[in-house]
Write a protein that holds these residues in place. Structure first.
Motif, PDB file in Angstrom:
ATOM      1  N   ALA A 165      13.057  -1.631   2.532  1.00  0.00           N
ATOM      2  CA  ALA A 165      12.780  -3.068   2.441  1.00  0.00           C
ATOM      3  C   ALA A 165      11.657  -3.449   3.404  1.00  0.00           C
ATOM      4  O   ALA A 165      11.686  -3.089   4.581  1.00  0.00           O
ATOM      5  N   LEU A 166      10.678  -4.185   2.901  1.00  0.00           N
ATOM      6  CA  LEU A 166       9.516  -4.606   3.678  1.00  0.00           C
ATOM      7  C   LEU A 166       9.310  -6.110   3.506  1.00  0.00           C
ATOM      8  O   LEU A 166       9.560  -6.654   2.422  1.00  0.00           O
ATOM      9  N   GLU A 167       8.849  -6.763   4.577  1.00  0.00           N
ATOM     10  CA  GLU A 167       8.521  -8.177   4.458  1.00  0.00           C
ATOM     11  C   GLU A 167       7.189  -8.323   3.739  1.00  0.00           C
ATOM     12  O   GLU A 167       6.180  -7.760   4.159  1.00  0.00           O
ATOM     13  N   ALA A 168       7.193  -9.073   2.653  1.00  0.00           N
ATOM     14  CA  ALA A 168       5.982  -9.336   1.879  1.00  0.00           C
ATOM     15  C   ALA A 168       5.674 -10.831   1.940  1.00  0.00           C
ATOM     16  O   ALA A 168       6.516 -11.637   2.342  1.00  0.00           O
ATOM     17  N   TYR A 169       4.461 -11.184   1.544  1.00  0.00           N
ATOM     18  CA  TYR A 169       4.057 -12.590   1.530  1.00  0.00           C
ATOM     19  C   TYR A 169       3.049 -12.804   0.413  1.00  0.00           C
ATOM     20  O   TYR A 169       1.892 -12.403   0.532  1.00  0.00           O
ATOM     21  N   PRO A 170       3.479 -13.434  -0.688  1.00  0.00           N
ATOM     22  CA  PRO A 170       2.572 -13.595  -1.839  1.00  0.00           C
ATOM     23  C   PRO A 170       1.329 -14.407  -1.532  1.00  0.00           C
ATOM     24  O   PRO A 170       0.262 -14.163  -2.096  1.00  0.00           O
TER      25      PRO A 170
END
Length: 272
Positions: A165-170
């Protein structure tokens, strides 16, 4: 298709049938990311159940994975990541709002919120923000479920290495293509032709590989139409997170493209 499943998640801290959590599922091969489909989760428990099931995936999740170190130290909370998240999860939302509001009230105008090291770099909202968007509540709802599922979170938590799990930001990827043009709104009155055109332009850029991720998105005509038609942008945001997850998977273990120097309390947004 090669490799593990790729996942992009557009998250809601209070999901409903009308505004569910959206998972975009796909695979990457040879720099091409194929959208296999989407899955809608209408409750936080359904999200927790999905995370916990056995499988092999790399996922980009649109919610903060940590709080600003400055805030945590000021409040005297634990500075070890897991202990901090567990303490945070024990608080109610009203208590969080009161605590953060008091912190902001004591600070000068223009510097009310504490930021994580990369927030300004990524253009992301401070993870302590409780309104517009309520990312503090997103963290509060999501992180305990990541912990309970035992997933691997590079740089923050050792876990099951088959579920990463990785923090993403659209917004990071969207702004690269659209600059300041808006492509979505939850308010009917703001779902304008200009935002529709922006969604089309963003999808076209992703299909042609016109971002620094160096990946091309492959969609069916029906998938493309559905992404354009979703004026809330939730499905498109999930796909943007999917692209970031695909990039991370290409970078590979152990860091998946994250800097080895990341703050082990704050985390980092993938591809920032």
């Amino acid at each position: 298709m090669s490799g593990p499943l790729l996942v992009g998640c557009d998250f809601s801290s209070t999901p409903t049938r009308r505004k569910p959590i959206v998972l975009a599922l796909g695979h990457e091969q040879g720099g091409r990311v194929t959208l296999a489909g989407t899955q809608l989760l209408e409750t936080l428990d359904a999200f927790g159940d999905w995370l916990a099931q056995p499988g092999e995936w790399v996922g980009g999740f649109d919610f903060p994975f940590g709080l600003p170190r400055e805030l945590v130290e000021h409040l005297g909370w634990p500075t070890q990541w897991r202990a901090c998240i567990e303490h945070y999860a024990s608080l109610t939302r009203p208590r969080i709002r009161e605590t953060f509001a008091a912190f902001c009230a004591a600070r000068p105008a223009g510097a009310k919120f504490a930021n994580r090291a990369f927030d300004r770099l990524a253009g992301s909202s401070p993870s302590m923000k409780w309104v517009n968007p309520p990312v503090a509540y997103m963290l509060h709802a999501a992180l305990p479920r990541l912990l309970a599922a035992g997933v691997h979170i590079p740089g923050l938590q050792e876990g099951d290495s088959s579920r990463v799990a990785l923090e993403a930001y659209p917004g990071l990827l969207a702004r690269e293509v659209l600059a300041r043009r808006s492509y979505k709104s939850d308010e009917k009155g703001k779902q304008t032709p200009e935002r529709l055109i922006a969604r089309k332009d963003l999808i076209t850029a992703l299909e042609h590989g016109q971002t620094r991720l160096g990946l091309r998105l492959k969609l069916t005509h029906a998938q493309r139409d559905a992404l354009v038609a979703d004026a809330s942008g939730d499905r498109l945001d999930a796909v943007l997170c999917l692209m970031q997850a695909a990039w991370a998977r290409r970078q590979g273990a152990p860091w998946y493209g994250l800097p080895a120097t990341l703050d082990p309390l704050e985390g980092w947004i993938v591809s920032a």
